[in-house]
Motif scaffolding. Structure first.
Motif, mmCIF file in Angstrom:
data_model
loop_
_atom_site.group_PDB
_atom_site.id
_atom_site.type_symbol
_atom_site.label_atom_id
_atom_site.label_comp_id
_atom_site.label_asym_id
_atom_site.label_seq_id
_atom_site.Cartn_x
_atom_site.Cartn_y
_atom_site.Cartn_z
ATOM 1 N N CYS A 377 0.804 -1.230 0.000
ATOM 2 C CA CYS A 377 0.000 0.000 0.000
ATOM 3 C C CYS A 377 0.831 1.272 0.000
ATOM 4 O O CYS A 377 0.541 2.226 0.739
ATOM 5 C CB CYS A 377 -0.980 -0.010 1.182
ATOM 6 N N TRP A 378 1.868 1.296 -0.814
ATOM 7 C CA TRP A 378 2.641 2.524 -0.983
ATOM 8 C C TRP A 378 1.717 3.640 -1.461
ATOM 9 O O TRP A 378 0.858 3.456 -2.316
ATOM 10 C CB TRP A 378 3.760 2.304 -1.996
ATOM 11 N N GLY A 379 1.891 4.806 -0.900
ATOM 12 C CA GLY A 379 1.059 5.947 -1.246
ATOM 13 C C GLY A 379 -0.166 6.082 -0.373
ATOM 14 O O GLY A 379 -0.782 7.154 -0.321
ATOM 15 N N ARG A 380 -0.535 5.039 0.340
ATOM 16 C CA ARG A 380 -1.682 5.097 1.255
ATOM 17 C C ARG A 380 -1.279 4.806 2.693
ATOM 18 O O ARG A 380 -1.782 5.426 3.627
ATOM 19 C CB ARG A 380 -2.760 4.102 0.834
ATOM 20 N N SER A 381 -0.401 3.846 2.886
ATOM 21 C CA SER A 381 0.011 3.452 4.230
ATOM 22 C C SER A 381 0.960 4.474 4.839
ATOM 23 O O SER A 381 1.791 5.061 4.135
ATOM 24 C CB SER A 381 0.694 2.080 4.177
ATOM 25 N N VAL A 382 0.866 4.662 6.152
ATOM 26 C CA VAL A 382 1.799 5.555 6.830
ATOM 27 C C VAL A 382 3.174 4.910 6.965
ATOM 28 O O VAL A 382 4.183 5.605 7.151
ATOM 29 C CB VAL A 382 1.277 5.969 8.224
ATOM 30 N N TYR A 383 3.241 3.566 6.874
ATOM 31 C CA TYR A 383 4.520 2.852 6.965
ATOM 32 C C TYR A 383 4.386 1.511 6.239
ATOM 33 O O TYR A 383 4.066 0.487 6.845
ATOM 34 C CB TYR A 383 4.909 2.628 8.430
ATOM 35 N N PRO A 384 4.584 1.505 4.920
ATOM 36 C CA PRO A 384 4.351 0.311 4.104
ATOM 37 C C PRO A 384 5.030 -0.962 4.593
ATOM 38 O O PRO A 384 4.471 -2.051 4.414
ATOM 39 C CB PRO A 384 4.857 0.730 2.715
ATOM 40 N N PRO A 385 6.243 -0.916 5.215
ATOM 41 C CA PRO A 385 6.846 -2.178 5.681
ATOM 42 C C PRO A 385 5.989 -2.946 6.676
ATOM 43 O O PRO A 385 6.118 -4.172 6.787
ATOM 44 C CB PRO A 385 8.160 -1.714 6.321
ATOM 45 N N LEU A 386 5.099 -2.267 7.414
ATOM 46 C CA LEU A 386 4.225 -2.969 8.361
ATOM 47 C C LEU A 386 2.786 -3.080 7.873
ATOM 48 O O LEU A 386 1.941 -3.663 8.558
ATOM 49 C CB LEU A 386 4.231 -2.261 9.718
#
Length: 426
Positions: A377-386
């Motif tokens: 969820c790149w672009g939506r998530s505050v921290y995509p790795p989690l």
């Protein structure tokens, strides 16, 4: 305030008066044919020595840490949101600006959305009833005089609170309310949206015979950060900040919990409070906690955390807990795309570590990444790795720190997850 400027709760010392890739699709797991209804029984085990007097052995004891994650008792200095609580929202204007909107219009930025968030999160056990003051209250000094900012000068902050209470007192009976929201005119030149926070007072202020020990001071733009008021209200109920504030102010703020739980980020895709927090607040009962014994491995069931209560749900587990030490535990819960989590990036079983001796802002809760080599969820998530941290059916996680293995065995047609928890092998 949110990332990169999350809100900060401030404790006023006694000497002061007051204070990426393309969007990833949600993981859909296949249902298993076997019913999980026989897996609901709760396992009570003998845990490590603790000061906890709670009925369940996996309940951590509350400690002196600020906003301790202990669940054995409640700190009566904070109102507990286990019933209807009343709040008042006061709107403050300043001599150096004329408000561009009405108080009712500005209140619409926060309500009814905040009240509905808590209605859903608490399964209807907590209702926030807020009186919206109909008129602006004029402060005696220009907005710039108060020098409003995140790390606020204590003297100016104290003056702001004293002036706000004095100005509002003729029209507000403070005895009637459990929470006080002070909302500054967002168009005033001295208002800094980075300064939104809860202010706690060691020495209370007094008005109408009531002791005022804390205020939610709101300096948001309009429209405000998503879920910002619910985040700040969580502090009023003794919940900690779960984000990581970099020492130099640069870097990721969301490395501890990512999108999971709004006390980490009000911008998160999965703002539903952790099951552990729901347990603390009284929204999940002891009967919905499954204390796990590693000495007697068996299958466990989990009802999705954000699913509304159904008849008989008071005995269907929403949280699995492995006691790992006197002040630590591993918790497991099922997160799905419904309710407050309707925009969740990835569904599945989320695993996180809780420490009751770790203070607010220092990482009292840390999510364990079920997919450490990927992000989502790149672009939506505050921290995509989690963002893809939860485990799907057939996936497992080994926690070498505590020697625990979590494996998701299946999911029933009614949505319950089957989870097996054992000791991990080196």
């Amino acid at each position: 305030m949110g990332v990169p400027n999350p809100s900060l709760e401030v404790h006023v010392p006694r000497a002061q008066t007051p204070r990426g890739v393309d969007r990833r699709r949600l993981r859909r797991v296949a249902a298993v044919a076997t019913s999980l209804s026989a897996l609901i029984a709760t396992s009570i085990v003998t845990g490590p020595a603790t000061a906890s007097e709670a009925a369940l052995s996996c309940a951590l004891g509350r400690t002196d840490a600020h906003h301790s994650e202990g669940v054995d008792s409640w700190d009566d200095a904070y109102p507990r949101p286990d019933r209807t609580r009343r709040a008042v929202m006061v709107f403050l204007s300043f001599p150096d600006a004329r408000p561009a909107t009405t108080t009712q219009q500005l209140a619409g930025d926060y309500f009814p959305a905040t009240a509905r968030f808590f209605d859903r999160a608490s399964y209807g056990r907590f209702h926030l009833r807020t009186r919206i003051q109909p008129r602006w209250v004029r402060m005696p000094h220009p907005s710039t005089w108060y020098a409003i900012q995140r790390d606020w000068d204590s003297g100016r902050r104290s003056a702001y609170l004293r002036d706000a209470v004095a100005a509002a007192d003729p029209s507000v009976d403070f005895r009637r309310y459990d929470l006080v929201y002070l909302v500054a005119d967002p168009g005033a030149p001295g208002v800094d949206s980075d300064a939104t926070k809860v202010v706690n007072l060691d020495q209370p202020m007094h008005a109408d015979g009531a002791e005022l020990r804390r205020f939610v001071t709101v300096f948001e733009h309009s429209p405000p950060d998503r879920n910002v008021l619910a985040h700040e209200t969580g502090h009023v109920f003794d919940l900690p900040d779960l984000y990581h504030r970099p020492r130099n102010g640069r870097g990721d703020w969301d490395t501890y919990v990512g999108d999971w739980d709004l006390m980490g980020s009000q911008f998160g895709l999965a703002p539903e409070p952790f099951g552990w927090h729901k347990w603390r607040l009284g929204w999940i009962t002891d009967g919905q906690i499954d204390c796990v014994s590693l000495d007697r491995p068996r299958m466990h069931s989990l009802r999705t955390l954000s699913a509304p209560d159904d008849p008989g749900d008071h005995r269907r587990p929403r949280l699995l807990v492995v006691r790992t030490g006197p002040d630590s535990a591993l918790a497991m819960e099922a997160r799905g795309a419904e309710g407050n989590d309707h925009a969740v990036c990835t569904e599945g079983v989320l695993v996180y570590r809780v420490r009751s001796t770790t203070a607010s802002g220092d990482g009292p809760v840390r999510v364990l990444d079920g997919h450490p080599g990927t992000a989502a969820c790149w672009g939506r998530s505050v921290y995509p790795p989690l963002a893809d941290a939860p485990l799907g059916v057939g996936e497992s996680l080994n926690d070498p720190e505590d020697g625990v293995r979590v494996q998701v065995e299946g999911r029933a047609t009614d949505g319950e997850w089957a989870v097996k928890i054992t000791r991990s092998t080196p």
